[in-house]
Design a protein around this motif. Sequence first.
Motif, PDB file in Angstrom:
ATOM      1  N   GLY A  80     -14.864 -28.878   2.130  1.00  0.00           N
ATOM      2  CA  GLY A  80     -14.899 -28.002   3.291  1.00  0.00           C
ATOM      3  C   GLY A  80     -13.893 -26.888   3.289  1.00  0.00           C
ATOM      4  N   ARG A  81     -13.155 -26.727   2.195  1.00  0.00           N
ATOM      5  CA  ARG A  81     -12.140 -25.673   2.161  1.00  0.00           C
ATOM      6  C   ARG A  81     -12.757 -24.296   2.396  1.00  0.00           C
ATOM      7  N   GLY A  82     -13.902 -24.019   1.791  1.00  0.00           N
ATOM      8  CA  GLY A  82     -14.495 -22.690   1.888  1.00  0.00           C
ATOM      9  C   GLY A  82     -15.531 -22.531   2.977  1.00  0.00           C
ATOM     10  N   SER A  83     -15.683 -23.515   3.830  1.00  0.00           N
ATOM     11  CA  SER A  83     -16.661 -23.437   4.906  1.00  0.00           C
ATOM     12  C   SER A  83     -16.221 -22.442   5.976  1.00  0.00           C
ATOM     13  N   LEU A  84     -17.187 -21.885   6.689  1.00  0.00           N
ATOM     14  CA  LEU A  84     -16.886 -20.976   7.796  1.00  0.00           C
ATOM     15  C   LEU A  84     -16.689 -21.717   9.117  1.00  0.00           C
ATOM     16  N   ALA A  85     -17.156 -22.956   9.173  1.00  0.00           N
ATOM     17  CA  ALA A  85     -17.096 -23.726  10.414  1.00  0.00           C
ATOM     18  C   ALA A  85     -16.781 -25.180  10.086  1.00  0.00           C
ATOM     19  N   GLY A  86     -16.267 -25.873  11.096  1.00  0.00           N
ATOM     20  CA  GLY A  86     -16.010 -27.292  10.938  1.00  0.00           C
ATOM     21  C   GLY A  86     -14.682 -27.599  10.273  1.00  0.00           C
ATOM     22  N   PRO A  87     -14.411 -28.881  10.078  1.00  0.00           N
ATOM     23  CA  PRO A  87     -13.114 -29.293   9.562  1.00  0.00           C
ATOM     24  C   PRO A  87     -13.017 -29.137   8.051  1.00  0.00           C
ATOM     25  N   VAL A  88     -11.803 -29.219   7.559  1.00  0.00           N
ATOM     26  CA  VAL A  88     -11.563 -29.503   6.156  1.00  0.00           C
ATOM     27  C   VAL A  88     -11.243 -30.992   6.094  1.00  0.00           C
ATOM     28  N   SER A  89     -11.792 -31.679   5.091  1.00  0.00           N
ATOM     29  CA  SER A  89     -11.704 -33.128   5.034  1.00  0.00           C
ATOM     30  C   SER A  89     -11.159 -33.571   3.682  1.00  0.00           C
ATOM     31  N   VAL A  90     -10.364 -34.617   3.693  1.00  0.00           N
ATOM     32  CA  VAL A  90      -9.749 -35.133   2.464  1.00  0.00           C
ATOM     33  C   VAL A  90     -10.015 -36.627   2.377  1.00  0.00           C
ATOM     34  N   GLY A  91     -10.605 -37.043   1.270  1.00  0.00           N
ATOM     35  CA  GLY A  91     -10.836 -38.455   1.022  1.00  0.00           C
ATOM     36  C   GLY A  91      -9.736 -39.034   0.162  1.00  0.00           C
ATOM     37  N   VAL A  92      -9.469 -40.316   0.356  1.00  0.00           N
ATOM     38  CA  VAL A  92      -8.472 -41.017  -0.458  1.00  0.00           C
ATOM     39  C   VAL A  92      -9.003 -42.408  -0.776  1.00  0.00           C
ATOM     40  N   VAL A  93      -8.835 -42.819  -2.027  1.00  0.00           N
ATOM     41  CA  VAL A  93      -9.194 -44.172  -2.468  1.00  0.00           C
ATOM     42  C   VAL A  93      -8.006 -44.731  -3.238  1.00  0.00           C
ATOM     43  N   VAL A  94      -7.556 -45.926  -2.863  1.00  0.00           N
ATOM     44  CA  VAL A  94      -6.376 -46.544  -3.465  1.00  0.00           C
ATOM     45  C   VAL A  94      -6.806 -47.629  -4.455  1.00  0.00           C
ATOM     46  N   ALA A 146      -9.998 -43.965   2.960  1.00  0.00           N
ATOM     47  CA  ALA A 146     -10.021 -43.284   4.255  1.00  0.00           C
ATOM     48  C   ALA A 146     -10.388 -41.826   4.035  1.00  0.00           C
ATOM     49  N   VAL A 147     -10.794 -41.177   5.114  1.00  0.00           N
ATOM     50  CA  VAL A 147     -11.032 -39.737   5.114  1.00  0.00           C
ATOM     51  C   VAL A 147     -10.258 -39.145   6.289  1.00  0.00           C
ATOM     52  N   GLY A 148      -9.437 -38.145   6.002  1.00  0.00           N
ATOM     53  CA  GLY A 148      -8.705 -37.442   7.049  1.00  0.00           C
ATOM     54  C   GLY A 148      -9.300 -36.064   7.270  1.00  0.00           C
ATOM     55  N   HIS A 149      -9.157 -35.539   8.480  1.00  0.00           N
ATOM     56  CA  HIS A 149      -9.742 -34.245   8.825  1.00  0.00           C
ATOM     57  C   HIS A 149      -8.701 -33.360   9.504  1.00  0.00           C
ATOM     58  N   ALA A 177     -11.892 -41.976 -11.668  1.00  0.00           N
ATOM     59  CA  ALA A 177     -12.792 -42.727 -10.800  1.00  0.00           C
ATOM     60  C   ALA A 177     -12.360 -42.692  -9.343  1.00  0.00           C
ATOM     61  N   SER A 178     -11.055 -42.838  -9.095  1.00  0.00           N
ATOM     62  CA  SER A 178     -10.596 -42.861  -7.706  1.00  0.00           C
ATOM     63  C   SER A 178     -10.805 -41.511  -7.027  1.00  0.00           C
ATOM     64  N   VAL A 179     -10.639 -40.420  -7.771  1.00  0.00           N
ATOM     65  CA  VAL A 179     -10.827 -39.081  -7.207  1.00  0.00           C
ATOM     66  C   VAL A 179     -12.308 -38.815  -6.954  1.00  0.00           C
ATOM     67  N   ALA A 180     -13.163 -39.196  -7.911  1.00  0.00           N
ATOM     68  CA  ALA A 180     -14.601 -39.020  -7.721  1.00  0.00           C
ATOM     69  C   ALA A 180     -15.082 -39.809  -6.504  1.00  0.00           C
ATOM     70  N   ALA A 181     -14.605 -41.044  -6.369  1.00  0.00           N
ATOM     71  CA  ALA A 181     -14.990 -41.851  -5.214  1.00  0.00           C
ATOM     72  C   ALA A 181     -14.511 -41.211  -3.919  1.00  0.00           C
ATOM     73  N   ALA A 182     -13.285 -40.688  -3.926  1.00  0.00           N
ATOM     74  CA  ALA A 182     -12.759 -40.020  -2.740  1.00  0.00           C
ATOM     75  C   ALA A 182     -13.593 -38.799  -2.376  1.00  0.00           C
ATOM     76  N   SER A 183     -14.065 -38.077  -3.394  1.00  0.00           N
ATOM     77  CA  SER A 183     -14.873 -36.886  -3.124  1.00  0.00           C
ATOM     78  C   SER A 183     -16.196 -37.258  -2.468  1.00  0.00           C
ATOM     79  N   VAL A 184     -16.799 -38.371  -2.894  1.00  0.00           N
ATOM     80  CA  VAL A 184     -18.058 -38.814  -2.304  1.00  0.00           C
ATOM     81  C   VAL A 184     -17.848 -39.223  -0.848  1.00  0.00           C
ATOM     82  N   LEU A 185     -16.808 -40.004  -0.595  1.00  0.00           N
ATOM     83  CA  LEU A 185     -16.541 -40.444   0.775  1.00  0.00           C
ATOM     84  C   LEU A 185     -16.262 -39.260   1.700  1.00  0.00           C
TER      85      LEU A 185
END
Length: 257
Positions: free
Chosen positions: A56-70, A108-111, A191-199
């Motif tokens: 969502g970094r380049g979106s014009l509307a809505g949140p930017v979201s960050v996924g994390v997988v430990v 988790a996903v933060g916004h 793998a952890s980054v790819a999973a975070a991106s999907v979430l």
Amino acid sequence: MSLLEDVDLLDEPGTATPRRTRATSGGTGRRAPHLRHERTLLRAGARLVAGMDEVGRGSLAGPVSVGVVVVDARTRACPQGVADSKLLTAAQRTALLPALGRWGLAHAVGHASAAEIDAVGIIAALRLAGTRALQVVEREVGPVDAVLLDGSHDWLTPPAQGELFAPAVPEPTLTVAPQVHLRVKADMTCASVAAASVLAKCERDAIMVAWAGEHPAYGWESNKGYASSDHVAALREHGPSPVHRRSWRLPLGDVIG
């Protein structure tokens, strides 16, 4: 050479499998993301490693979201089919959610909202979203020691010089600040980054689809807030909604026929 630079040369430690024989993701011909980078950090002393990615970094509307997988030293290979979210269809991403919910130690996903992006800028908003996600997993499994971050820019670590003025949005804090490790294309190899991106992609898309019902003119159910032709046309006709990023140079004005 950094801790992670030579990890791609071999498969699991002690083997000499060339790149061309690596497993592929779901039979697509793509190389499947792996845990070799995470295991390098774990062998170097980290107890918990988190993969993080943003959408969502380049979106014009809505949140930017960050996924994390430990993950930790006991974590097994990621579920089959996991890949960078941009390489998967919406149906493929959704189908992965049950398996990803069971994989790893915590996720988790933060916004950060459009209003927060307007208040502090996109980089600080990414840090807000990422730290919020890390706070959630910290409550579940304890402080994360190391973060694998996709890209070449560390937007997660606060500026060394601090804030000259009181921040427009108070920043959350962590018990222990993790060490950040940057890796270009980490969403394709780790793998952890790819999973975070999907979430993150699935959760943010769901937010935009829900808001599409409240603001139907902009077509968010399909464009998810990005600058598609129908979204741009709606902005020029109707102006911005309350969840557009007002500080951005939005394409406003009369509709061009």
